[in-house]
Design a protein around this motif. Sequence first.
Motif, PDB file in Angstrom:
ATOM      1  N   ALA A   1       0.838  -1.199   0.000  1.00  0.00           N
ATOM      2  CA  ALA A   1       0.000   0.000   0.000  1.00  0.00           C
ATOM      3  C   ALA A   1       0.873   1.250   0.000  1.00  0.00           C
ATOM      4  N   PRO A   2       0.388   2.328  -0.614  1.00  0.00           N
ATOM      5  CA  PRO A   2       1.116   3.601  -0.557  1.00  0.00           C
ATOM      6  C   PRO A   2       1.236   4.097   0.878  1.00  0.00           C
ATOM      7  N   ALA A   3       2.215   4.925   1.120  1.00  0.00           N
ATOM      8  CA  ALA A   3       2.448   5.438   2.475  1.00  0.00           C
ATOM      9  C   ALA A   3       1.263   6.234   2.986  1.00  0.00           C
ATOM     10  N   GLU A   4       0.530   6.895   2.080  1.00  0.00           N
ATOM     11  CA  GLU A   4      -0.587   7.750   2.512  1.00  0.00           C
ATOM     12  C   GLU A   4      -1.875   6.972   2.744  1.00  0.00           C
ATOM     13  N   ALA A   5      -1.869   5.660   2.539  1.00  0.00           N
ATOM     14  CA  ALA A   5      -3.073   4.849   2.742  1.00  0.00           C
ATOM     15  C   ALA A   5      -3.504   4.893   4.197  1.00  0.00           C
ATOM     16  N   PHE A   6      -4.816   4.777   4.401  1.00  0.00           N
ATOM     17  CA  PHE A   6      -5.366   4.785   5.760  1.00  0.00           C
ATOM     18  C   PHE A   6      -5.143   3.427   6.415  1.00  0.00           C
ATOM     19  N   ARG A   7      -4.735   3.455   7.682  1.00  0.00           N
ATOM     20  CA  ARG A   7      -4.489   2.226   8.442  1.00  0.00           C
ATOM     21  C   ARG A   7      -5.037   2.372   9.855  1.00  0.00           C
ATOM     22  N   LEU A   8      -5.286   1.242  10.488  1.00  0.00           N
ATOM     23  CA  LEU A   8      -5.616   1.201  11.911  1.00  0.00           C
ATOM     24  C   LEU A   8      -4.544   0.390  12.624  1.00  0.00           C
ATOM     25  N   ASP A   9      -4.076   0.909  13.741  1.00  0.00           N
ATOM     26  CA  ASP A   9      -2.979   0.241  14.461  1.00  0.00           C
ATOM     27  C   ASP A   9      -3.357  -1.165  14.918  1.00  0.00           C
ATOM     28  N   ASP A  10      -4.642  -1.366  15.257  1.00  0.00           N
ATOM     29  CA  ASP A  10      -5.044  -2.672  15.794  1.00  0.00           C
ATOM     30  C   ASP A  10      -5.453  -3.657  14.697  1.00  0.00           C
ATOM     31  N   VAL A  11      -5.339  -3.252  13.425  1.00  0.00           N
ATOM     32  CA  VAL A  11      -5.605  -4.178  12.315  1.00  0.00           C
ATOM     33  C   VAL A  11      -4.408  -4.122  11.366  1.00  0.00           C
ATOM     34  N   PRO A  12      -3.289  -4.698  11.770  1.00  0.00           N
ATOM     35  CA  PRO A  12      -2.103  -4.640  10.910  1.00  0.00           C
ATOM     36  C   PRO A  12      -2.302  -5.430   9.617  1.00  0.00           C
ATOM     37  N   GLY A  13      -1.649  -4.987   8.572  1.00  0.00           N
ATOM     38  CA  GLY A  13      -1.724  -5.710   7.309  1.00  0.00           C
ATOM     39  C   GLY A  13      -2.856  -5.284   6.415  1.00  0.00           C
ATOM     40  N   VAL A  14      -3.579  -4.230   6.791  1.00  0.00           N
ATOM     41  CA  VAL A  14      -4.684  -3.723   5.970  1.00  0.00           C
ATOM     42  C   VAL A  14      -4.523  -2.219   5.801  1.00  0.00           C
ATOM     43  N   ALA A  15      -4.607  -1.752   4.563  1.00  0.00           N
ATOM     44  CA  ALA A  15      -4.513  -0.327   4.259  1.00  0.00           C
ATOM     45  C   ALA A  15      -5.488   0.006   3.146  1.00  0.00           C
ATOM     46  N   VAL A  16      -6.023   1.223   3.176  1.00  0.00           N
ATOM     47  CA  VAL A  16      -7.102   1.590   2.255  1.00  0.00           C
ATOM     48  C   VAL A  16      -6.845   2.946   1.619  1.00  0.00           C
ATOM     49  N   ILE A  17      -7.052   3.003   0.315  1.00  0.00           N
ATOM     50  CA  ILE A  17      -7.063   4.254  -0.437  1.00  0.00           C
ATOM     51  C   ILE A  17      -8.475   4.435  -0.985  1.00  0.00           C
ATOM     52  N   ILE A  18      -9.046   5.616  -0.805  1.00  0.00           N
ATOM     53  CA  ILE A  18     -10.394   5.878  -1.287  1.00  0.00           C
ATOM     54  C   ILE A  18     -10.335   6.626  -2.619  1.00  0.00           C
ATOM     55  N   GLU A  19     -10.986   6.051  -3.629  1.00  0.00           N
ATOM     56  CA  GLU A  19     -11.149   6.715  -4.915  1.00  0.00           C
ATOM     57  C   GLU A  19     -12.622   7.026  -5.121  1.00  0.00           C
ATOM     58  N   LYS A  20     -12.914   8.024  -5.931  1.00  0.00           N
ATOM     59  CA  LYS A  20     -14.302   8.409  -6.183  1.00  0.00           C
ATOM     60  C   LYS A  20     -14.887   7.585  -7.327  1.00  0.00           C
ATOM     61  N   ALA A  21     -16.124   7.193  -7.156  1.00  0.00           N
ATOM     62  CA  ALA A  21     -16.795   6.373  -8.173  1.00  0.00           C
ATOM     63  C   ALA A  21     -16.902   7.124  -9.498  1.00  0.00           C
ATOM     64  N   GLU A  22     -17.167   8.425  -9.443  1.00  0.00           N
ATOM     65  CA  GLU A  22     -17.303   9.205 -10.672  1.00  0.00           C
ATOM     66  C   GLU A  22     -15.994   9.233 -11.456  1.00  0.00           C
ATOM     67  N   ASP A  23     -14.869   9.227 -10.730  1.00  0.00           N
ATOM     68  CA  ASP A  23     -13.576   9.232 -11.418  1.00  0.00           C
ATOM     69  C   ASP A  23     -13.316   7.914 -12.137  1.00  0.00           C
ATOM     70  N   ARG A  24     -14.029   6.878 -11.748  1.00  0.00           N
ATOM     71  CA  ARG A  24     -13.921   5.584 -12.421  1.00  0.00           C
ATOM     72  C   ARG A  24     -14.881   5.476 -13.604  1.00  0.00           C
ATOM     73  N   GLY A  25     -15.640   6.537 -13.857  1.00  0.00           N
ATOM     74  CA  GLY A  25     -16.603   6.511 -14.945  1.00  0.00           C
ATOM     75  C   GLY A  25     -17.907   5.837 -14.595  1.00  0.00           C
ATOM     76  N   LEU A  26     -18.165   5.602 -13.317  1.00  0.00           N
ATOM     77  CA  LEU A  26     -19.404   4.968 -12.890  1.00  0.00           C
ATOM     78  C   LEU A  26     -20.510   6.010 -12.786  1.00  0.00           C
ATOM     79  N   VAL A  27     -21.755   5.559 -13.007  1.00  0.00           N
ATOM     80  CA  VAL A  27     -22.901   6.458 -13.031  1.00  0.00           C
ATOM     81  C   VAL A  27     -23.863   6.083 -11.906  1.00  0.00           C
ATOM     82  N   LYS A  28     -24.458   7.083 -11.283  1.00  0.00           N
ATOM     83  CA  LYS A  28     -25.345   6.864 -10.140  1.00  0.00           C
ATOM     84  C   LYS A  28     -26.696   6.325 -10.580  1.00  0.00           C
ATOM     85  N   CYS A  29     -27.123   5.232  -9.955  1.00  0.00           N
ATOM     86  CA  CYS A  29     -28.445   4.663 -10.188  1.00  0.00           C
ATOM     87  C   CYS A  29     -29.473   5.497  -9.436  1.00  0.00           C
TER      88      CYS A  29
END
Length: 283
Positions: free
Chosen positions: A219-247
């Motif tokens: 994971a990139p250094a800027e990814a979100f992490r929780l100290d008590d859940v090691p080994g998991v990191a999250v980057i949030i991307e926007k659905a619209e930036d992926r070309g997805l359309v709202k139902c």
Amino acid sequence: AYRKLRNTLRWMLGTLAHDDGAEVGLDDMPELERLMLHRLAELDEVVRAGYDAFDFKRVARTLLDFMVVDLSAFYFDIRKDALYCDAPSSVRRKASVQVVRHLFENLAVWLSPLLPFTMEEAWLDRYPDARSVHFEQFRDIPAGWRNDALAEKWRKVRQVRRVVTGALEIERARKTIGSSLEAVPVVHIADQSLREAVLGLDLAEIAITSDLTLTAGDAPAEAFRLDDVPGVAVIIEKAEDRGLVKCARSWRYTDDVGSDSAFPDVSKRDAETLRELQTLGRL
């Protein structure tokens, strides 16, 4: 605490207003429904032991925690989409309504000695021809509902979910997104046991996002992490930036909105649901 408990019962009664009594076999249920039945089996032991020992405080605290943590903030939150938007013939929706029925009946009877008037009101709303909730006995929980292996698996799934929801809250606070459905998280899971736990599950549904990408890479250094859940990191991307359309119906962002010319502003799943509702004369 009382208001939360009462509102949870009201939500269940609203859901059960659409209950047609359909039954889904245990083996055909999604894992999430089987997990809730396992939790009822666990609670049954605690509640019976608590009443036998006249430990009413333990019973009340256990059931309130379950309704707040396991139901409102987890199970109901995840299943609202299926209950509101899935077709009447959907196995997922039928299983969910069935589980809500079991949840309501057990909770109302368990709580009736502690909140006799509230549980009577709720019970007679659900079963207006019944004499009283106080004539009901504690339900016999089927042995097959208990599934400790499934519970351990979902303990890990919920750990991963906590990291994703934590990352979503940060982006909400930054005004990057509003609803979690506007997000497409990229979840990096280095921990093998956690990664194996979520494989095969719809983690986007569990995290209440429109889509989700799972990767074992670094994971990139800027990814979100929780100290008590090691080994998991999250980057949030926007659905619209992926070309997805709202139902317009489910508010999920998908790549198949408009695929049905009869319902051009909804996703394929929702178009099929609307078509089924038309056939049934409900639309």
